[in-house]
Design a protein around this motif. Sequence first.
Motif, PDB file in Angstrom:
ATOM      1  N   ARG A   8       0.703  -1.119  -0.797  1.00 38.99           N
ATOM      2  CA  ARG A   8       0.296   0.193   0.058  1.00 38.99           C
ATOM      3  C   ARG A   8       0.573   1.322   0.126  1.00 38.99           C
ATOM      4  O   ARG A   8       0.296   2.343  -0.413  1.00 38.99           O
ATOM      5  N   ILE A   9       1.857   1.143   0.974  1.00 38.59           N
ATOM      6  CA  ILE A   9       2.800   2.053   0.766  1.00 38.59           C
ATOM      7  C   ILE A   9       3.292   2.697  -0.625  1.00 38.59           C
ATOM      8  O   ILE A   9       3.362   3.569  -0.791  1.00 38.59           O
ATOM      9  N   VAL A  10       3.865   1.501  -1.367  1.00 32.82           N
ATOM     10  CA  VAL A  10       4.963   1.570  -2.697  1.00 32.82           C
ATOM     11  C   VAL A  10       3.550   2.215  -3.603  1.00 32.82           C
ATOM     12  O   VAL A  10       4.185   3.428  -4.192  1.00 32.82           O
ATOM     13  N   SER A  11       2.487   1.854  -3.810  1.00 26.86           N
ATOM     14  CA  SER A  11       1.219   1.815  -4.635  1.00 26.86           C
ATOM     15  C   SER A  11       0.915   3.783  -4.521  1.00 26.86           C
ATOM     16  O   SER A  11       0.951   3.913  -5.571  1.00 26.86           O
ATOM     17  N   GLY A  12       0.629   3.851  -3.005  1.00 26.76           N
ATOM     18  CA  GLY A  12       0.419   5.592  -2.577  1.00 26.76           C
ATOM     19  C   GLY A  12       1.443   6.125  -3.553  1.00 26.76           C
ATOM     20  O   GLY A  12       0.831   7.098  -2.998  1.00 26.76           O
ATOM     21  N   GLY A  13       2.820   5.923  -2.816  1.00 20.88           N
ATOM     22  CA  GLY A  13       3.559   7.374  -3.461  1.00 20.88           C
ATOM     23  C   GLY A  13       4.021   7.065  -4.504  1.00 20.88           C
ATOM     24  O   GLY A  13       4.381   7.511  -5.392  1.00 20.88           O
ATOM     25  N   ALA A  29       3.549  14.524 -10.457  1.00 23.00           N
ATOM     26  CA  ALA A  29       4.056  14.661 -12.483  1.00 23.00           C
ATOM     27  C   ALA A  29       3.612  15.578 -12.820  1.00 23.00           C
ATOM     28  O   ALA A  29       3.644  16.144 -13.719  1.00 23.00           O
ATOM     29  N   SER A  30       2.450  15.264 -12.964  1.00 21.54           N
ATOM     30  CA  SER A  30       0.837  15.526 -13.696  1.00 21.54           C
ATOM     31  C   SER A  30       0.659  17.201 -13.358  1.00 21.54           C
ATOM     32  O   SER A  30       0.842  18.018 -14.224  1.00 21.54           O
ATOM     33  N   GLY A  31       0.656  17.614 -12.178  1.00 19.08           N
ATOM     34  CA  GLY A  31       0.839  18.988 -11.930  1.00 19.08           C
ATOM     35  C   GLY A  31       1.778  19.366 -11.738  1.00 19.08           C
ATOM     36  O   GLY A  31       2.503  20.969 -11.118  1.00 19.08           O
ATOM     37  N   GLY A  32       3.462  19.029 -12.149  1.00 15.94           N
ATOM     38  CA  GLY A  32       4.788  19.994 -12.842  1.00 15.94           C
ATOM     39  C   GLY A  32       5.340  19.547 -10.584  1.00 15.94           C
ATOM     40  O   GLY A  32       6.263  21.155 -11.209  1.00 15.94           O
ATOM     41  N   GLN A  33       5.051  18.742  -9.959  1.00 13.84           N
ATOM     42  CA  GLN A  33       5.625  19.373  -8.531  1.00 13.84           C
ATOM     43  C   GLN A  33       6.402  18.227  -9.144  1.00 13.84           C
ATOM     44  O   GLN A  33       6.537  17.329  -9.887  1.00 13.84           O
ATOM     45  N   ALA A  34       7.019  18.435  -7.709  1.00 10.62           N
ATOM     46  CA  ALA A  34       8.473  17.358  -7.374  1.00 10.62           C
ATOM     47  C   ALA A  34       7.566  15.765  -7.022  1.00 10.62           C
ATOM     48  O   ALA A  34       7.157  15.564  -6.130  1.00 10.62           O
ATOM     49  N   LEU A  35       8.200  14.701  -7.676  1.00 14.02           N
ATOM     50  CA  LEU A  35       7.922  13.480  -7.439  1.00 14.02           C
ATOM     51  C   LEU A  35       7.648  12.836  -5.889  1.00 14.02           C
ATOM     52  O   LEU A  35       7.161  12.135  -5.661  1.00 14.02           O
ATOM     53  N   SER A  36       9.360  13.448  -5.803  1.00 14.84           N
ATOM     54  CA  SER A  36       9.669  13.028  -4.484  1.00 14.84           C
ATOM     55  C   SER A  36       8.672  13.234  -3.317  1.00 14.84           C
ATOM     56  O   SER A  36       7.868  12.696  -2.484  1.00 14.84           O
ATOM     57  N   LEU A  37       8.086  14.657  -3.550  1.00 15.59           N
ATOM     58  CA  LEU A  37       7.587  14.963  -2.746  1.00 15.59           C
ATOM     59  C   LEU A  37       6.220  14.340  -2.506  1.00 15.59           C
ATOM     60  O   LEU A  37       5.236  13.838  -1.750  1.00 15.59           O
ATOM     61  N   GLY A  38       5.165  13.880  -4.079  1.00 19.95           N
ATOM     62  CA  GLY A  38       3.967  13.195  -4.253  1.00 19.95           C
ATOM     63  C   GLY A  38       4.349  12.040  -3.831  1.00 19.95           C
ATOM     64  O   GLY A  38       3.584  11.057  -2.510  1.00 19.95           O
ATOM     65  N   ALA A  39       5.611  11.557  -3.922  1.00 17.89           N
ATOM     66  CA  ALA A  39       5.972  10.109  -3.328  1.00 17.89           C
ATOM     67  C   ALA A  39       6.074  10.141  -2.259  1.00 17.89           C
ATOM     68  O   ALA A  39       5.032   8.369  -1.426  1.00 17.89           O
ATOM     69  N   ILE A  40       6.597  10.583  -1.504  1.00 21.65           N
ATOM     70  CA  ILE A  40       6.332  10.420   0.412  1.00 21.65           C
ATOM     71  C   ILE A  40       4.795  11.212   0.252  1.00 21.65           C
ATOM     72  O   ILE A  40       4.357  10.266   1.988  1.00 21.65           O
ATOM     73  N   LEU A  41       4.000  12.250   0.193  1.00 14.26           N
ATOM     74  CA  LEU A  41       2.521  11.984   0.195  1.00 14.26           C
ATOM     75  C   LEU A  41       2.327  10.490   0.160  1.00 14.26           C
ATOM     76  O   LEU A  41       1.130  10.995   1.324  1.00 14.26           O
ATOM     77  N   GLY A  42       1.922  10.713  -0.777  1.00 19.22           N
ATOM     78  CA  GLY A  42       1.379   9.414  -1.356  1.00 19.22           C
ATOM     79  C   GLY A  42       1.720   7.711  -0.702  1.00 19.22           C
ATOM     80  O   GLY A  42       0.569   7.127   0.484  1.00 19.22           O
TER      81      GLY A  42
END
Length: 141
Positions: free
Chosen positions: A69-74, A82-95
Amino acid sequence: MAGLRSLTAPAVVALTAYLGWLNLKGSPLAFMGSLPAVIIFSVLAIAELIGDKLPTTPKRTALAPLLARIVSGGLCGACLCASGGQALSLGAILGGIGALIGAFCGYEIRRQLTSLGLKDFVFAIGEDIIAIGLAFFIVAR
């Protein structure tokens, strides 16, 4: 939503990227918008929706399902960023954090409802509907 159903979230992300709702072109995650990704994640999500109803399915808070679930959410969070032009790492952590929270909250809510006498199967179907609906709602925003 990856905390509720680990494969529903990436199936929705793949489908919406394929349909052009999410722009992943030029990102390292562009593969999520491919037809093979849509098919693979959709088949896996359907299998998970069925498997969740089986009595032998491990708890979502057990180590392996929780890590999935954590990997999937990340992955899904990174795709949204990525779609919003933001940092992938931020999305991965928050997801990943969102999936972790969703897993424990979903587990506790389901446990509480079944302790009140509601059949687990009934709640599982409701949880499926919530996971699918909210995943599409979030991606559409």
